[in-house]
Write an enzyme that holds these catalytic residues in place. Structure first.
Site, PDB file in Angstrom:
ATOM      1  N   PHE A   1       0.830  -1.215   0.000  1.00 16.09           N
ATOM      2  CA  PHE A   1       0.000   0.000   0.000  1.00 16.09           C
ATOM      3  C   PHE A   1       0.865   1.265   0.000  1.00 16.09           C
ATOM      4  CE2 PHE A   1      -3.134  -3.053   1.721  1.00 16.09           C
ATOM      5  CZ  PHE A   1      -4.126  -2.838   0.786  1.00 16.09           C
ATOM      6  N   TYR A   2       1.876   1.279   0.860  1.00 13.77           N
ATOM      7  CA  TYR A   2       2.721   2.470   0.955  1.00 13.77           C
ATOM      8  C   TYR A   2       3.498   2.674  -0.346  1.00 13.77           C
ATOM      9  CZ  TYR A   2       5.399   6.006   3.577  1.00 13.77           C
ATOM     10  OH  TYR A   2       5.947   7.177   4.040  1.00 13.77           O
TER      11      TYR A   2
ATOM     12  N   ASP B   1       9.240  -5.422  -5.957  1.00 15.77           N
ATOM     13  CA  ASP B   1       8.736  -6.220  -4.825  1.00 15.77           C
ATOM     14  C   ASP B   1       9.334  -7.622  -4.941  1.00 15.77           C
ATOM     15  OD1 ASP B   1       6.076  -5.624  -2.870  1.00 15.77           O
ATOM     16  OD2 ASP B   1       6.687  -7.722  -3.010  1.00 15.77           O
TER      17      ASP B   1
ATOM     18  N   ARG C   1       1.975  -2.718  10.765  1.00 20.87           N
ATOM     19  CA  ARG C   1       1.413  -3.145  12.060  1.00 20.87           C
ATOM     20  C   ARG C   1       0.033  -3.750  11.909  1.00 20.87           C
ATOM     21  NH1 ARG C   1       1.491   1.675  16.217  1.00 20.87           N
ATOM     22  NH2 ARG C   1       1.460   3.067  14.424  1.00 20.87           N
TER      23      ARG C   1
ATOM     24  N   VAL D   1      11.150   4.210   4.939  1.00 17.92           N
ATOM     25  CA  VAL D   1       9.862   4.409   5.620  1.00 17.92           C
ATOM     26  C   VAL D   1       9.465   3.199   6.455  1.00 17.92           C
ATOM     27  CG1 VAL D   1       9.120   5.833   3.669  1.00 17.92           C
ATOM     28  CG2 VAL D   1       8.178   3.548   3.917  1.00 17.92           C
TER      29      VAL D   1
ATOM     30  N   ASN E   1       9.039   0.406   9.223  1.00 19.78           N
ATOM     31  CA  ASN E   1       9.033   0.578  10.689  1.00 19.78           C
ATOM     32  C   ASN E   1       9.742  -0.546  11.429  1.00 19.78           C
ATOM     33  OD1 ASN E   1       7.718   2.991  11.469  1.00 19.78           O
ATOM     34  ND2 ASN E   1       5.790   2.193  10.669  1.00 19.78           N
TER      35      ASN E   1
ATOM     36  N   HIS F   1       9.615   8.562  15.804  1.00 18.21           N
ATOM     37  CA  HIS F   1       8.308   8.207  15.259  1.00 18.21           C
ATOM     38  C   HIS F   1       7.709   7.176  16.203  1.00 18.21           C
ATOM     39  CE1 HIS F   1       5.301   7.930  12.239  1.00 18.21           C
ATOM     40  NE2 HIS F   1       5.614   6.721  11.826  1.00 18.21           N
TER      41      HIS F   1
HETATM   42  N1  LIG Z   1       7.350   5.863   8.389  1.00 23.17           N
HETATM   43  C1  LIG Z   1       6.049   5.991   8.396  1.00 23.17           C
HETATM   44  O1  LIG Z   1       5.533   7.053   8.699  1.00 23.17           O
HETATM   45  C2  LIG Z   1       5.174   4.820   8.033  1.00 23.17           C
HETATM   46  C3  LIG Z   1       3.785   4.994   7.842  1.00 23.17           C
HETATM   47  C4  LIG Z   1       3.016   3.908   7.436  1.00 23.17           C
HETATM   48  C5  LIG Z   1       3.629   2.662   7.225  1.00 23.17           C
HETATM   49  N2  LIG Z   1       4.964   2.525   7.445  1.00 23.17           N
HETATM   50  C6  LIG Z   1       5.649   1.245   7.244  1.00 23.17           C
HETATM   51  O2  LIG Z   1       5.866   1.027   5.851  1.00 23.17           O
HETATM   52  C7  LIG Z   1       6.031  -0.389   5.609  1.00 23.17           C
HETATM   53  C8  LIG Z   1       5.164  -0.809   4.417  1.00 23.17           C
HETATM   54  O3  LIG Z   1       3.788  -0.620   4.720  1.00 23.17           O
HETATM   55  P1  LIG Z   1       2.676  -1.099   3.684  1.00 23.17           P
HETATM   56  O4  LIG Z   1       1.373  -0.611   4.202  1.00 23.17           O
HETATM   57  O5  LIG Z   1       3.069  -0.777   2.289  1.00 23.17           O
HETATM   58  O6  LIG Z   1       2.753  -2.696   3.871  1.00 23.17           O
HETATM   59  P2  LIG Z   1       2.303  -3.814   2.801  1.00 23.17           P
HETATM   60  O7  LIG Z   1       2.237  -5.105   3.527  1.00 23.17           O
HETATM   61  O8  LIG Z   1       1.102  -3.332   2.054  1.00 23.17           O
HETATM   62  O9  LIG Z   1       3.518  -3.849   1.761  1.00 23.17           O
HETATM   63  C9  LIG Z   1       4.802  -4.277   2.064  1.00 23.17           C
HETATM   64  C10 LIG Z   1       5.394  -4.835   0.776  1.00 23.17           C
HETATM   65  O10 LIG Z   1       6.782  -5.119   0.998  1.00 23.17           O
HETATM   66  C11 LIG Z   1       7.089  -6.256   0.195  1.00 23.17           C
HETATM   67  N3  LIG Z   1       8.356  -6.864   0.600  1.00 23.17           N
HETATM   68  C12 LIG Z   1       8.615  -7.642   1.686  1.00 23.17           C
HETATM   69  N4  LIG Z   1       9.916  -8.010   1.676  1.00 23.17           N
HETATM   70  C13 LIG Z   1      10.486  -7.452   0.581  1.00 23.17           C
HETATM   71  C14 LIG Z   1      11.791  -7.474   0.040  1.00 23.17           C
HETATM   72  N5  LIG Z   1      12.800  -8.142   0.622  1.00 23.17           N
HETATM   73  N6  LIG Z   1      12.009  -6.786  -1.110  1.00 23.17           N
HETATM   74  C15 LIG Z   1      11.014  -6.112  -1.725  1.00 23.17           C
HETATM   75  N7  LIG Z   1       9.758  -6.055  -1.241  1.00 23.17           N
HETATM   76  C16 LIG Z   1       9.495  -6.724  -0.110  1.00 23.17           C
HETATM   77  C17 LIG Z   1       5.868  -7.153   0.397  1.00 23.17           C
HETATM   78  O11 LIG Z   1       5.798  -8.180  -0.595  1.00 23.17           O
HETATM   79  C18 LIG Z   1       4.722  -6.147   0.324  1.00 23.17           C
HETATM   80  O12 LIG Z   1       4.221  -6.006  -1.008  1.00 23.17           O
HETATM   81  C19 LIG Z   1       5.670  -1.073   6.948  1.00 23.17           C
HETATM   82  O13 LIG Z   1       6.852  -1.413   7.636  1.00 23.17           O
HETATM   83  C20 LIG Z   1       4.904   0.019   7.692  1.00 23.17           C
HETATM   84  O14 LIG Z   1       4.972  -0.157   9.096  1.00 23.17           O
HETATM   85  C21 LIG Z   1       5.738   3.579   7.823  1.00 23.17           C
END
Ligand SMILES: NC(=O)c1ccc[n+]([C@@H]2O[C@H](COP(=O)([O-])OP(=O)(O)OC[C@H]3O[C@@H](n4cnc5c(N)ncnc54)[C@H](O)[C@@H]3O)[C@@H](O)[C@H]2O)c1
Length: 317
Positions: A17-18, A39, A90, A126, A128, A183
């Site tokens: 999603f991010y 990915d 999370r 980004v 966490n 954060h």
């Molecule tokens: N810093 C911030 O303010 C903030 C805000 C929101 C979310 N986040 C963090 O961002 C991260 C992603 O969130 P999301 O909602 O996109 O999660 P998500 O589960 O939708 O997506 C994560 C993606 O990472 C991929 N992935 C896993 N291992 C990988 C690798 N070795 N190489 C390439 N891709 C890989 C997964 O297949 C998945 O598509 C999480 O850790 C979340 O906690 C940070």
């Protein structure tokens, strides 16, 4: 406009999603030659890229999105900016620290591969827990510290601004807020730097209302997670990361709250921490030391010690 100059390549690692919302925002800026979305999952980034490219005639942008699945870095070479979003988000009831072991393995591997493919890139982390993953990405990439930063402060500040605007019943554009620190629990909202139409926030809202909004900001991520039930926020987070990548690419010198290497500023040494920084082509040009009240400065120093303790262990993860 087809003839507008477009430069550079930005790679977004992790097409969840991010990552996918960040890639679309970057493409819609229409300033990059290419946005690469990768990915470990095969097909997901390719499918998302195809879908995003098909929105170009409607939204009117020329930047091409390239999807690369299967964990390959072929096609990401010599990126100017790399946004690392790979890692688990999370679930309700989890703290960001609960993700540390799983995400450390992912971020370490990603940062090593990114560094090999794009040795001159600026990294924006980004994943966490943010402060720790930013420190780990620097360690694993061996990049100079100014070329590795994390996204948190832009988002936390935007959340605070949104809450203040809603509470005061004023447009978003008339509100300025600032959050520093980590954060998480030791986020440091900076009420002394918060204004509504140029007036100090303390003259506009009662102290208990400000305290309530500060608390809501500190728990802003968890509030979204609890409502979504699965996954975490991504619209506001992606807006923040995309703006940082844009500031790098345009060498804009914009001052933004980011997670940056602090070494001497505010009397704090050797730690990745949320501070204001001037962002340019080389990443963090300089950490900007603003005026803080005594209690805000004490809060920032406490946050530094809290994240320092956690960052000290990342080498073993
Ligand atoms: N810093 C911030 O303010 C903030 C805000 C929101 C979310 N986040 C963090 O961002 C991260 C992603 O969130 P999301 O909602 O996109 O999660 P998500 O589960 O939708 O997506 C994560 C993606 O990472 C991929 N992935 C896993 N291992 C990988 C690798 N070795 N190489 C390439 N891709 C890989 C997964 O297949 C998945 O598509 C999480 O850790 C979340 O906690 C940070």
């Amino acid at each position: 406009m087809a003839d507008k100059p477009r430069n550079g390549k930005v790679t977004v690692v992790g097409a969840g999603f991010y990552g996918s919302t960040t890639a679309l925002r970057l493409a819609e800026y229409d300033i990059f030659e290419t946005v690469v979305l990768t990915d470990i999952v095969e097909g997901k980034p390719e499918g998302l890229a195809l879908d995003m490219n098909q929105s170009r005639p409607i939204e009117g942008f020329e930047t091409r999105v390239v999807g690369i699945g299967g964990g390959s870095y072929e096609g990401t070479e010599n990126s100017d900016v790399v946004v690392i979003t790979a890692g688990l988000p999370r679930k309700p009831g989890m703290s960001r620290m609960d993700l540390i072991e799983t995400n450390a393995k992912i971020v370490r591997e990603v940062a090593e591969k990114v560094a090999a493919a794009s040795p001159d890139a600026v990294l924006i982390v980004v994943s966490n827990p943010l402060d720790e993953m930013t420190a780990l990405a620097q360690l694993a990439s061996q990049f100079p510290k100014h070329r590795v930063m994390g996204q948190a402060g832009m988002l936390d500040t935007a959340r605070f601004t949104n809450f203040v605007a809603e509470e005061a019943g004023v447009p978003i554009s008339s509100v300025r807020t600032l959050t520093l620190g980590s954060h998480g629990d030791t986020m440091v909202p900076v009420p002394s730097r918060c204004t509504v139409d140029g007036k100090p926030l303390t003259e506009v809202l009662a102290a208990d209302r400000i305290e309530h909004l500060v608390d809501r900001t500190r728990n802003g991520g968890a509030e979204v997670v609890a409502l979504l039930k699965t996954g975490s926020a991504y619209f506001a987070p992606s807006a923040a990361a995309a703006r940082m990548a844009r500031a790098v690419m345009e060498d804009s010198g914009a001052v933004m709250p980011v997670c940056a290497w602090v070494d001497g500023e505010y009397g704090i040494n050797g730690v990745y921490l949320g501070v204001e920084a001037e962002i340019g082509r080389e990443g963090v040009r300089t950490v900007v030391e603003g005026d803080l009240s005594e209690s805000e400065l004490a809060g920032l120093r406490d946050a530094a010690e809290a994240v320092r303790a956690k960052q000290a262990d990342i080498a073993d993860l």
